[in-house]
Design a protein around this motif. Sequence first.
Motif, PDB file in Angstrom:
ATOM      1  N   GLU A 146     -83.528  63.611  60.334  1.00 49.29           N
ATOM      2  CA  GLU A 146     -82.880  63.627  59.019  1.00 49.29           C
ATOM      3  C   GLU A 146     -83.658  64.465  58.018  1.00 49.29           C
ATOM      4  O   GLU A 146     -83.079  65.231  57.244  1.00 49.29           O
ATOM      5  N   ASP A 147     -84.988  64.336  58.027  1.00 49.28           N
ATOM      6  CA  ASP A 147     -85.800  65.115  57.085  1.00 49.28           C
ATOM      7  C   ASP A 147     -85.626  66.615  57.310  1.00 49.28           C
ATOM      8  O   ASP A 147     -85.481  67.398  56.357  1.00 49.28           O
ATOM      9  N   ALA A 148     -85.652  67.041  58.579  1.00 51.27           N
ATOM     10  CA  ALA A 148     -85.539  68.467  58.880  1.00 51.27           C
ATOM     11  C   ALA A 148     -84.156  68.994  58.524  1.00 51.27           C
ATOM     12  O   ALA A 148     -84.016  70.086  57.943  1.00 51.27           O
ATOM     13  N   VAL A 149     -83.131  68.242  58.861  1.00 52.52           N
ATOM     14  CA  VAL A 149     -81.759  68.692  58.607  1.00 52.52           C
ATOM     15  C   VAL A 149     -81.473  68.713  57.112  1.00 52.52           C
ATOM     16  O   VAL A 149     -80.791  69.621  56.611  1.00 52.52           O
ATOM     17  N   ARG A 150     -81.999  67.754  56.377  1.00 51.07           N
ATOM     18  CA  ARG A 150     -81.798  67.740  54.928  1.00 51.07           C
ATOM     19  C   ARG A 150     -82.361  69.013  54.293  1.00 51.07           C
ATOM     20  O   ARG A 150     -81.716  69.636  53.436  1.00 51.07           O
ATOM     21  N   VAL A 151     -83.549  69.417  54.725  1.00 50.74           N
ATOM     22  CA  VAL A 151     -84.158  70.650  54.198  1.00 50.74           C
ATOM     23  C   VAL A 151     -83.295  71.863  54.558  1.00 50.74           C
ATOM     24  O   VAL A 151     -83.084  72.768  53.732  1.00 50.74           O
ATOM     25  N   ALA A 152     -82.785  71.894  55.789  1.00 49.75           N
ATOM     26  CA  ALA A 152     -81.960  73.026  56.220  1.00 49.75           C
ATOM     27  C   ALA A 152     -80.659  73.110  55.423  1.00 49.75           C
ATOM     28  O   ALA A 152     -80.222  74.211  55.046  1.00 49.75           O
ATOM     29  N   LEU A 153     -80.040  71.966  55.161  1.00 46.74           N
ATOM     30  CA  LEU A 153     -78.808  71.976  54.368  1.00 46.74           C
ATOM     31  C   LEU A 153     -79.079  72.432  52.934  1.00 46.74           C
ATOM     32  O   LEU A 153     -78.315  73.236  52.371  1.00 46.74           O
ATOM     33  N   LEU A 154     -80.156  71.935  52.344  1.00 46.01           N
ATOM     34  CA  LEU A 154     -80.480  72.348  50.977  1.00 46.01           C
ATOM     35  C   LEU A 154     -80.766  73.839  50.898  1.00 46.01           C
ATOM     36  O   LEU A 154     -80.401  74.505  49.915  1.00 46.01           O
ATOM     37  N   GLU A 155     -81.422  74.383  51.920  1.00 48.79           N
ATOM     38  CA  GLU A 155     -81.671  75.820  51.967  1.00 48.79           C
ATOM     39  C   GLU A 155     -80.360  76.593  51.984  1.00 48.79           C
ATOM     40  O   GLU A 155     -80.205  77.625  51.313  1.00 48.79           O
ATOM     41  N   ASP A 156     -79.383  76.107  52.751  1.00 47.21           N
ATOM     42  CA  ASP A 156     -78.105  76.810  52.906  1.00 47.21           C
ATOM     43  C   ASP A 156     -77.208  76.641  51.691  1.00 47.21           C
ATOM     44  O   ASP A 156     -76.504  77.576  51.294  1.00 47.21           O
ATOM     45  N   TRP A 157     -77.230  75.473  51.095  1.00 40.78           N
ATOM     46  CA  TRP A 157     -76.319  75.210  49.975  1.00 40.78           C
ATOM     47  C   TRP A 157     -76.819  75.790  48.646  1.00 40.78           C
ATOM     48  O   TRP A 157     -76.032  75.969  47.711  1.00 40.78           O
ATOM     49  N   GLY A 158     -78.107  76.037  48.541  1.00 39.77           N
ATOM     50  CA  GLY A 158     -78.633  76.662  47.335  1.00 39.77           C
ATOM     51  C   GLY A 158     -78.440  75.808  46.095  1.00 39.77           C
ATOM     52  O   GLY A 158     -78.580  74.592  46.119  1.00 39.77           O
ATOM     53  N   ARG A 159     -78.061  76.452  44.985  1.00 41.02           N
ATOM     54  CA  ARG A 159     -78.003  75.763  43.689  1.00 41.02           C
ATOM     55  C   ARG A 159     -76.621  75.234  43.345  1.00 41.02           C
ATOM     56  O   ARG A 159     -76.469  74.445  42.413  1.00 41.02           O
ATOM     57  N   ALA A 160     -75.591  75.645  44.091  1.00 33.32           N
ATOM     58  CA  ALA A 160     -74.226  75.259  43.713  1.00 33.32           C
ATOM     59  C   ALA A 160     -73.412  74.709  44.873  1.00 33.32           C
ATOM     60  O   ALA A 160     -72.237  74.393  44.707  1.00 33.32           O
ATOM     61  N   GLY A 161     -74.015  74.592  46.038  1.00 41.82           N
ATOM     62  CA  GLY A 161     -73.259  74.117  47.186  1.00 41.82           C
ATOM     63  C   GLY A 161     -72.409  75.215  47.792  1.00 41.82           C
ATOM     64  O   GLY A 161     -72.528  76.404  47.450  1.00 41.82           O
ATOM     65  N   ASP A 162     -71.520  74.825  48.687  1.00 43.59           N
ATOM     66  CA  ASP A 162     -70.667  75.768  49.408  1.00 43.59           C
ATOM     67  C   ASP A 162     -69.508  76.172  48.514  1.00 43.59           C
ATOM     68  O   ASP A 162     -68.459  75.516  48.470  1.00 43.59           O
ATOM     69  N   ILE A 163     -69.664  77.277  47.783  1.00 44.85           N
ATOM     70  CA  ILE A 163     -68.630  77.665  46.825  1.00 44.85           C
ATOM     71  C   ILE A 163     -67.379  78.205  47.520  1.00 44.85           C
ATOM     72  O   ILE A 163     -66.292  78.178  46.940  1.00 44.85           O
ATOM     73  N   THR A 164     -67.513  78.675  48.753  1.00 46.85           N
ATOM     74  CA  THR A 164     -66.325  79.115  49.493  1.00 46.85           C
ATOM     75  C   THR A 164     -65.437  77.921  49.823  1.00 46.85           C
ATOM     76  O   THR A 164     -64.212  77.959  49.628  1.00 46.85           O
ATOM     77  N   ALA A 165     -66.048  76.846  50.336  1.00 44.09           N
ATOM     78  CA  ALA A 165     -65.264  75.646  50.643  1.00 44.09           C
ATOM     79  C   ALA A 165     -64.659  75.049  49.381  1.00 44.09           C
ATOM     80  O   ALA A 165     -63.498  74.602  49.377  1.00 44.09           O
ATOM     81  N   GLN A 166     -65.432  75.057  48.287  1.00 40.69           N
ATOM     82  CA  GLN A 166     -64.923  74.507  47.035  1.00 40.69           C
ATOM     83  C   GLN A 166     -63.758  75.338  46.493  1.00 40.69           C
ATOM     84  O   GLN A 166     -62.805  74.801  45.914  1.00 40.69           O
ATOM     85  N   ALA A 167     -63.828  76.647  46.711  1.00 43.08           N
ATOM     86  CA  ALA A 167     -62.794  77.530  46.165  1.00 43.08           C
ATOM     87  C   ALA A 167     -61.500  77.466  46.963  1.00 43.08           C
ATOM     88  O   ALA A 167     -60.409  77.610  46.400  1.00 43.08           O
ATOM     89  N   THR A 168     -61.593  77.250  48.260  1.00 41.83           N
ATOM     90  CA  THR A 168     -60.400  77.367  49.111  1.00 41.83           C
ATOM     91  C   THR A 168     -59.825  76.033  49.565  1.00 41.83           C
ATOM     92  O   THR A 168     -58.677  75.986  50.034  1.00 41.83           O
ATOM     93  N   LEU A 169     -60.588  74.950  49.450  1.00 38.84           N
ATOM     94  CA  LEU A 169     -60.137  73.659  49.948  1.00 38.84           C
ATOM     95  C   LEU A 169     -60.231  72.606  48.853  1.00 38.84           C
ATOM     96  O   LEU A 169     -61.208  72.558  48.107  1.00 38.84           O
ATOM     97  N   SER A 170     -59.212  71.763  48.772  1.00 39.07           N
ATOM     98  CA  SER A 170     -59.265  70.666  47.817  1.00 39.07           C
ATOM     99  C   SER A 170     -60.124  69.550  48.383  1.00 39.07           C
ATOM    100  O   SER A 170     -60.387  69.481  49.595  1.00 39.07           O
ATOM    101  N   ALA A 171     -60.547  68.645  47.503  1.00 38.57           N
ATOM    102  CA  ALA A 171     -61.364  67.518  47.948  1.00 38.57           C
ATOM    103  C   ALA A 171     -60.604  66.627  48.925  1.00 38.57           C
ATOM    104  O   ALA A 171     -61.213  65.912  49.725  1.00 38.57           O
TER     105      ALA A 171
END
Length: 291
Positions: A19-44
């Motif tokens: 969990e610790d390793a994967v959490r760091v990897a996700l934070l690295e990928d999501w950056g400061r705003a998260g996945d803006i492509t998914a947010q832009a094209t898909l509803s919650a």
Amino acid sequence: MTGAVSETRLPVLPALMVEDAVRVALLEDWGRAGDITAQATLSAGHRASAVIAARKPGRLAGLDLAEAAFRLSDPEIRVEKVMADGARLAPGDVVMRLAGPARGLLSAERVALNYLGHLSGIATATGLFADKAAHTRARIVCTRKTTPGLRAFEKYAVRCGGGANHRFGLDDAILIKDNHIAVCGGVEKAIAAARDFAGHLVKVEVEVDTLDQLREALPARPDVIMLDNMGPDTLREAVAIAGGKVLLEASGGVDLDTVTAIAETGVDLISVGWITHSAPVLDLGLDIVID
């Protein structure tokens, strides 16, 4: 080509480490705003189903890390592990089924596949070497030539591929190499110093480059002797000289073209740095299932 590794008992990756390793990897990928492509094209409210499947033959490793990526991305994602780490894969084999919020699925996709592809590549490479030595006593072992921060996972992948682990770090065994010998003043002196220092549970291994060094090392009774960069003829002679009194590890010049001849000399272990530092990624992909 399906089926789990049966010749070895796989270690368990602690959930906290994963969990610790994967959490760091996700934070690295999501950056400061998260996945803006998914947010832009898909509803919650968008939901989706998907499968992860092999596109090339190989050996599977890293399912726990992939699962953690999806669960940390969105706890509503349902994960079904169809196969087990260590399984032999054929193209098209489904290894995981997923269902849940589409944003979470796609935001975790790359991290999950990065772990799966990299670790399955190591397991696959290890399996190729292990298969070529399977008719002998020799075991394929990894080295410390690992990716910084990923050593525990890469060594786990080696086990998934049918190999075994060498030391995990500088603190769990004494390995006297050529530079230690040069500074210390000789093989016998280095082993004696190690024996004086080591606790009763710490094993001592020494690297030798020549048969003369092997002969010098044997009376000092190390636990393991590494035979560095010796050809098959020299290795056979080394096995005869040692006479079964010590574990012998062959190292250097090992590839898929040479490993069988090395294994057939009678050595106990064959260390291969390539399986962790240069194994190609195994191609696995995530595909959305359209009902």
